[in-house]
Write a protein that holds these residues in place. Structure first.
Motif, PDB file in Angstrom:
ATOM      1  N   MET A 124      16.775  -9.562 -31.739  1.00  0.00           N
ATOM      2  CA  MET A 124      17.426 -10.827 -32.096  1.00  0.00           C
ATOM      3  C   MET A 124      18.154 -11.412 -30.884  1.00  0.00           C
ATOM      4  SD  MET A 124      20.497 -11.278 -34.917  1.00  0.00           S
ATOM      5  CE  MET A 124      19.617 -10.239 -36.081  1.00  0.00           C
ATOM      6  N   ARG A 125      18.939 -10.560 -30.186  1.00  0.00           N
ATOM      7  CA  ARG A 125      19.702 -11.034 -29.036  1.00  0.00           C
ATOM      8  C   ARG A 125      18.787 -11.486 -27.891  1.00  0.00           C
ATOM      9  NH1 ARG A 125      23.530  -7.015 -30.882  1.00  0.00           N
ATOM     10  NH2 ARG A 125      22.323  -5.358 -29.897  1.00  0.00           N
ATOM     11  N   GLU A 126      17.718 -10.730 -27.647  1.00  0.00           N
ATOM     12  CA  GLU A 126      16.807 -11.093 -26.560  1.00  0.00           C
ATOM     13  C   GLU A 126      16.136 -12.434 -26.835  1.00  0.00           C
ATOM     14  OE1 GLU A 126      16.497  -9.679 -23.618  1.00  0.00           O
ATOM     15  OE2 GLU A 126      18.121  -8.348 -24.278  1.00  0.00           O
ATOM     16  N   ALA A 127      15.759 -12.668 -28.093  1.00  0.00           N
ATOM     17  CA  ALA A 127      15.126 -13.940 -28.450  1.00  0.00           C
ATOM     18  C   ALA A 127      16.108 -15.100 -28.268  1.00  0.00           C
ATOM     19  CB  ALA A 127      14.618 -13.888 -29.895  1.00  0.00           C
ATOM     20  N   GLN A 128      17.384 -14.865 -28.627  1.00  0.00           N
ATOM     21  CA  GLN A 128      18.393 -15.917 -28.459  1.00  0.00           C
ATOM     22  C   GLN A 128      18.637 -16.204 -26.979  1.00  0.00           C
ATOM     23  OE1 GLN A 128      21.446 -13.996 -30.741  1.00  0.00           O
ATOM     24  NE2 GLN A 128      20.959 -15.081 -32.641  1.00  0.00           N
ATOM     25  N   LYS A 129      18.673 -15.171 -26.165  1.00  0.00           N
ATOM     26  CA  LYS A 129      18.838 -15.369 -24.722  1.00  0.00           C
ATOM     27  C   LYS A 129      17.670 -16.167 -24.159  1.00  0.00           C
ATOM     28  CE  LYS A 129      21.463 -11.133 -23.744  1.00  0.00           C
ATOM     29  NZ  LYS A 129      21.394  -9.806 -23.069  1.00  0.00           N
ATOM     30  N   ALA A 130      16.457 -15.836 -24.618  1.00  0.00           N
ATOM     31  CA  ALA A 130      15.264 -16.535 -24.119  1.00  0.00           C
ATOM     32  C   ALA A 130      15.313 -18.024 -24.457  1.00  0.00           C
ATOM     33  CB  ALA A 130      14.005 -15.887 -24.699  1.00  0.00           C
ATOM     34  N   ARG A 131      15.945 -18.355 -25.575  1.00  0.00           N
ATOM     35  CA  ARG A 131      16.067 -19.763 -25.977  1.00  0.00           C
ATOM     36  C   ARG A 131      17.307 -20.418 -25.380  1.00  0.00           C
ATOM     37  NH1 ARG A 131      14.660 -17.331 -31.038  1.00  0.00           N
ATOM     38  NH2 ARG A 131      16.851 -17.510 -31.744  1.00  0.00           N
ATOM     39  N   GLY A 132      18.076 -19.655 -24.599  1.00  0.00           N
ATOM     40  CA  GLY A 132      19.293 -20.195 -23.996  1.00  0.00           C
ATOM     41  C   GLY A 132      20.427 -20.343 -24.974  1.00  0.00           C
ATOM     42  N   GLU A 133      20.407 -19.572 -26.059  1.00  0.00           N
ATOM     43  CA  GLU A 133      21.438 -19.670 -27.089  1.00  0.00           C
ATOM     44  C   GLU A 133      22.487 -18.569 -26.912  1.00  0.00           C
ATOM     45  OE1 GLU A 133      18.179 -21.151 -30.487  1.00  0.00           O
ATOM     46  OE2 GLU A 133      19.266 -19.247 -30.722  1.00  0.00           O
TER      47      GLU A 133
END
Length: 482
Positions: A121-130
């Motif tokens: 979850m965290r990695e996906a949010q980082k990838a989206r710049g969130e």
């Protein structure tokens, strides 16, 4: 939710109850000691109560040695508490009771995310710049279908944080603070018990939840703590509100910085409170100095604990970090050393000598009286007094400079005079003057060589006062070692 704007210099409407809640994962460090002092002084100023709580839910890192060091530090500082120590790990059933009530009320819920899912979850949010945060996938909402409960996964319990609005409080130190609820997520308030630990099977509360339940149950009215907790406060206020519990007033105190400009902490740069006791500081000096780190009463620098209590109404706490200054602490301690009764110093210096394996000299109180004006710690007094009970070794440089062939006969003559002299300051002074006259010397020409031989150093208080307190045989042997 907005708390009322509090005037910290007026008498609180309700009986004051403050607390200090150290974690026993190491020693009581200086920042926590200062927070304890402010909390204690505030309660004492308003005739309230001060509670000691031990936040020991970090089972892996908490130790009994740390607990004992915390209690010893509080005792040495004289910060007496009206209740406690209260241990969180003895209150697990209460935390579980409150969690179940919150789940039933819809203000908390079970989350079955695995660590791997949270990482993804965290990695996906980082990838989206969130901003990384829990995405609420197990958060119950009207019309929402939750995932199937996975087999073999122990759930955590999360607080259902409000998604809209602001959290605002009037901080006792920093004034109004506002944080939007969208900046914080549904934090974990209860973790499952580690099967490998001795923790209660009910699970272990996290800090932000346990501290709210504790402050609620203990009727804490005012919370002073380090400003690293500011970001925790919105969660805690929302949990208080979810429980229908009264809010304490919060005061967040700026950090103490070390010589390098970085924060003193348990993990970096800090020294334990008990280390200062061992290093010869007096508790009243430490309290005086700690209180001036981020608080003031006009230009007053030196004052008693009683004066501190009479002045400390919660106002005049600085909003800026304080700078730890070892030289200033020594100056403060030197003041209290000079003021201390010789009998008290004798007890403290005796302990310092015992740590070195040295016996206690006779006339210890008189020795403390003689040397305390030159010392900033009881360790420094013990440094002086060691020459009375342990051999001294003058340096080659001092011997060469002061124990010349021309002066040695005068030193031996003084030894002969002292052997038959009455052993008091006046008689010793008379013997020194007679020797000076007989050999045509000035006082420093004889006094300094005597100091080098007897004391191992060139500078001391008045030489007759120093010699008077020596054992006569020890002194004569040293003089004749010329």
């Amino acid at each position: 939710m907005t708390t009322p704007n509090l005037n910290t210099t007026s008498t609180p409407a309700t009986p004051v109850r403050t607390r200090i809640a150290p974690s026993p994962t190491g020693f009581l460090h200086l920042g926590t000691a200062r927070t304890a002092l402010f909390s204690w002084a505030y309660a004492r100023h308003f005739g309230g109560q001060f509670v000691l709580r031990i936040e020991d839910t970090d089972v892996a890192r908490s130790t009994q040695d740390s607990v004992e060091q915390i209690l010893a530090s509080m005792s040495w500082l004289g910060l007496d508490y009206d209740e406690g120590p209260v241990y969180q790990m003895q209150r697990l059933a209460r935390y579980h009771e409150v969690v179940e009530q919150m789940i039933a009320a819809g203000t908390a819920y079970r989350c079955y995310c695995t660590p791997a899912e949270l990482d993804e979850m965290r990695e996906a949010q980082k990838a989206r710049g969130e901003k990384t945060r829990y995405d609420g996938r197990w958060r119950p909402e009207a019309g929402k279908t939750l995932p199937a409960i996975p087999a073999g996964v122990k759930p955590v319990v999360r607080f259902k944080n409000p998604v809209d609005g602001d959290v605002t409080w009037h901080d006792l130190v920093k004034g109004p603070i506002t944080i939007n609820n969208r900046e914080i997520d549904d934090l974990i308030i209860m973790r499952p018990a580690d099967a490998a630990s001795d923790a209660d099977a009910l699970g272990v509360p996290t800090y932000n939840f346990a501290v709210v339940v504790d402050d609620w149950d203990m009727a804490i009215t005012h919370v002073f703590r380090g400003d690293e907790h500011i970001n925790n406060t919105p969660w805690q206020i929302n949990i208080f509100n979810a429980l229908g519990a009264p809010l304490p007033a919060f005061g967040h105190i700026p950090v103490i910085l070390g010589d390098d400009g970085l924060k003193l902490s348990k993990r970096r740069g800090a020294v334990s409170v008990t280390a200062y006791e061992e290093n010869g500081y007096l508790p009243e000096a430490m309290l005086n100095y700690l209180s001036r780190l981020g608080w003031s009463h006009g230009d007053d620098e030196l004052y008693s604990v009683e004066q501190l209590v009479s002045w400390f109404d919660g106002g005049h706490i600085s909003k800026s970090p304080a700078q730890w200054d070892p030289a200033k602490l020594e100056w403060v301690n030197a003041h209290y050393i000079k003021q201390a009764p010789d009998s008290r110093l004798a007890t403290l210096v005796s302990a310092q000598l015992a740590r070195r394996g040295l016996p206690v000299p006779e006339r210890l109180e008189a020795l403390c009286a003689l040397f305390k004006d030159r010392c900033s710690t009881t360790v420094a007094i013990a440094d002086w007094l060691a020459m009375y009970v342990a051999p001294v070794t003058p340096s080659d440089e001092d011997r060469a400079a002061h124990l010349t062939d021309a002066i040695k006969p005068a030193v031996l003559a003084l030894a002969d005079k002292l052997e038959t002299a009455a052993w008091d300051k006046a008689s010793i002074n008379a013997a020194i003057k007679e020797t000076i006259a007989a050999f045509g010397l000035k006082m420093p020409q004889l006094a300094i060589p005597v100091r080098v031989l007897v004391c191992g150093r060139t500078q001391t208080p008045s030489v007759d006062a120093v010699l008077e307190l020596f054992d006569k045989e020890i002194l004569l042997n040293r003089l004749r070692s010329v």
